[in-house]
Design an enzyme around this catalytic site. Structure first.
Site, PDB file in Angstrom:
ATOM      1  N   THR A 173       1.016  -1.243  -0.103  1.00 59.76           N
ATOM      2  CA  THR A 173      -0.221   0.000  -0.026  1.00 59.76           C
ATOM      3  C   THR A 173       0.724   1.304  -0.073  1.00 59.76           C
ATOM      4  O   THR A 173       2.067   1.300   0.366  1.00 59.76           O
ATOM      5  CB  THR A 173      -0.862  -0.116   1.242  1.00 59.76           C
ATOM      6  OG1 THR A 173      -1.733  -1.016   1.085  1.00 59.76           O
ATOM      7  CG2 THR A 173      -1.550   1.334   1.407  1.00 59.76           C
ATOM      8  N   VAL A 202     -13.067  -4.429   1.646  1.00 58.16           N
ATOM      9  CA  VAL A 202     -12.655  -3.142   1.780  1.00 58.16           C
ATOM     10  C   VAL A 202     -11.614  -3.273   3.071  1.00 58.16           C
ATOM     11  O   VAL A 202     -12.079  -3.631   4.082  1.00 58.16           O
ATOM     12  CB  VAL A 202     -13.614  -2.193   1.864  1.00 58.16           C
ATOM     13  CG1 VAL A 202     -12.982  -0.762   2.102  1.00 58.16           C
ATOM     14  CG2 VAL A 202     -14.485  -2.278   0.651  1.00 58.16           C
ATOM     15  N   THR A 224      -0.272   1.295   6.841  1.00 56.30           N
ATOM     16  CA  THR A 224      -0.268   0.121   5.862  1.00 56.30           C
ATOM     17  C   THR A 224      -0.332  -1.164   6.954  1.00 56.30           C
ATOM     18  O   THR A 224       0.579  -0.919   7.860  1.00 56.30           O
ATOM     19  CB  THR A 224       0.980   0.224   5.188  1.00 56.30           C
ATOM     20  OG1 THR A 224       1.099  -1.052   4.499  1.00 56.30           O
ATOM     21  CG2 THR A 224       2.339   0.805   5.971  1.00 56.30           C
TER      22      THR A 224
HETATM   23  N1  ASP Z   1      -3.729  -2.006   4.531  1.00 59.02           N
HETATM   24  C1  ASP Z   1      -3.835  -2.528   3.354  1.00 59.02           C
HETATM   25  C2  ASP Z   1      -5.535  -3.314   3.465  1.00 59.02           C
HETATM   26  O1  ASP Z   1      -5.345  -3.940   4.380  1.00 59.02           O
HETATM   27  C3  ASP Z   1      -3.051  -3.396   3.073  1.00 59.02           C
HETATM   28  C4  ASP Z   1      -1.636  -2.862   3.215  1.00 59.02           C
HETATM   29  O2  ASP Z   1      -1.213  -1.827   3.837  1.00 59.02           O
HETATM   30  O3  ASP Z   1      -0.589  -3.353   2.693  1.00 59.02           O
HETATM   31  O4  ASP Z   1      -5.998  -3.143   2.385  1.00 59.02           O
END
Ligand code: ASP
Length: 304
Positions: A173, A202, A224
């Site tokens: 992300t 989501v 993230t």
């Molecule tokens: N937080 C993001 C999600 O769960 C994924 C990520 O940060 O890598 O959609």
């Protein structure tokens, strides 16, 4: 109010086995982060707004296939890209977000348009894309987001092979936080979510208070990590309330929420900037692709 300005960016947090991150690949990640960081910083330096700085930084990372947002997003179990993004303006707690969009090239720009041109905060799926059409956004085929590497990761995950979280990236992300010379704070986050996710899932990124939050005079945060935990912990908002109401330093507040998340079984990282423009970047994973730059001359890009 002091006129200092600062920006921090991230490109995801997760398991980053050093062996998997070849020097060549690490250099590419660093270049991508640097491009985003420097573009956002240049805007701030020229007196631009924190909102423009975070939008620009995130858009650059969305366009970079290395990161799990926009082009190169992680794929659902059906092999499609479904994108989430959010932006928040710390001035009046205005926010805009989109979730599960499949055809918007730069979801962060649509999130911003939701904030600036609609009466709503969060638009999802077909409704978000109808709004994008009305706003004359150029839509792209879902295939635009799909890279060979993401297809391989999806196939590996579906075969039951353990896919490393970051390299290759199931997370990755992207996000940015900034303070401009006027003291305004802003945060932005964009993601394809998690590889092999169920269609319609989501994550925390577009949920205001979970993956993204900004409040002038307090802090701006972009997260993230394993989104389900960040939603349940209302992670980004937790950080801001700990600073505002309990008097924690931003660094203490970020460490605290990472502990709360660990206690729940979730990991990840956060970038944040405080009211005075001091960036904080912390994570509970092996690594987090990140960078920070401020008017005092600090310029840092790091993975571990
Ligand atoms: N937080 C993001 C999600 O769960 C994924 C990520 O940060 O890598 O959609």
């Amino acid at each position: 109010m002091s006129s200092t300005y600062a920006i921090a960016v991230h490109g995801g947090a997760g398991a980053v086995p050093r062996a998997a991150l070849t020097p060549e690949r690490e250099a590419r990640y660093r270049e991508g982060l640097e491009r985003a960081l420097d573009a956002g910083y240049a805007l701030l330096e020229g007196g631009g707004s924190s909102l423009d700085a975070v939008t620009t930084a995130v858009r650059i990372l969305e366009d970079d296939p290395l990161f799990n947002a926009g082009h190169g997003a992680a794929l659902t179990r059906d092999g499609a890209a479904e994108l989430d993004a959010a932006i928040m303006d710390g001035r009046q707690l205005r926010a805009g977000a989109v979730a599960s969009v499949r055809h918007v090239r730069n979801p962060i720009e649509l999130a911003r348009r939701v904030m600036e041109k609609s009466r709503h905060v969060l638009l999802v799926g077909a409704g978000a894309e109808e709004f994008a059409l009305e706003e004359k956004f150029q839509l792209v085929p879902n295939l635009y987001f799909r890279t060979a590497e993401r297809v391989e990761q999806l196939e590996a995950e579906q075969r039951g092979a353990r896919v490393s979280d970051l390299v290759p990236s199931t997370r990755g992300t992207v996000g940015a936080v900034a303070r401009d010379t006027a003291g305004n704070l802003a945060a932005a986050t964009s993601t394809g979510g998690m590889t092999n996710k169920r269609p319609g899932r989501v994550g925390d990124s577009p949920i205001i208070g979970a993956g993204t939050y900004a409040k002038n005079g307090v802090c701006a945060v972009s997260a993230t990590g394993h989104g389900e935990y960040f939603i349940r912990a209302v992670a980004a908002h937790h950080v801001c309330t700990a600073v505002e109401y309990r008097g924690l330093s931003l660094e203490q507040a970020v460490r605290e929420v990472l502990q709360v998340l660990s206690g729940m079984g979730g990991d990840g990282g956060l970038i944040a900037v405080d009211r005075d423009g001091v960036p904080v970047m912390q994570f509970s994973t092996d690594g987090m692709f990140r960078g920070a730059r401020d008017a005092g001359g600090r310029r840092e890009i790091a993975v571990y």
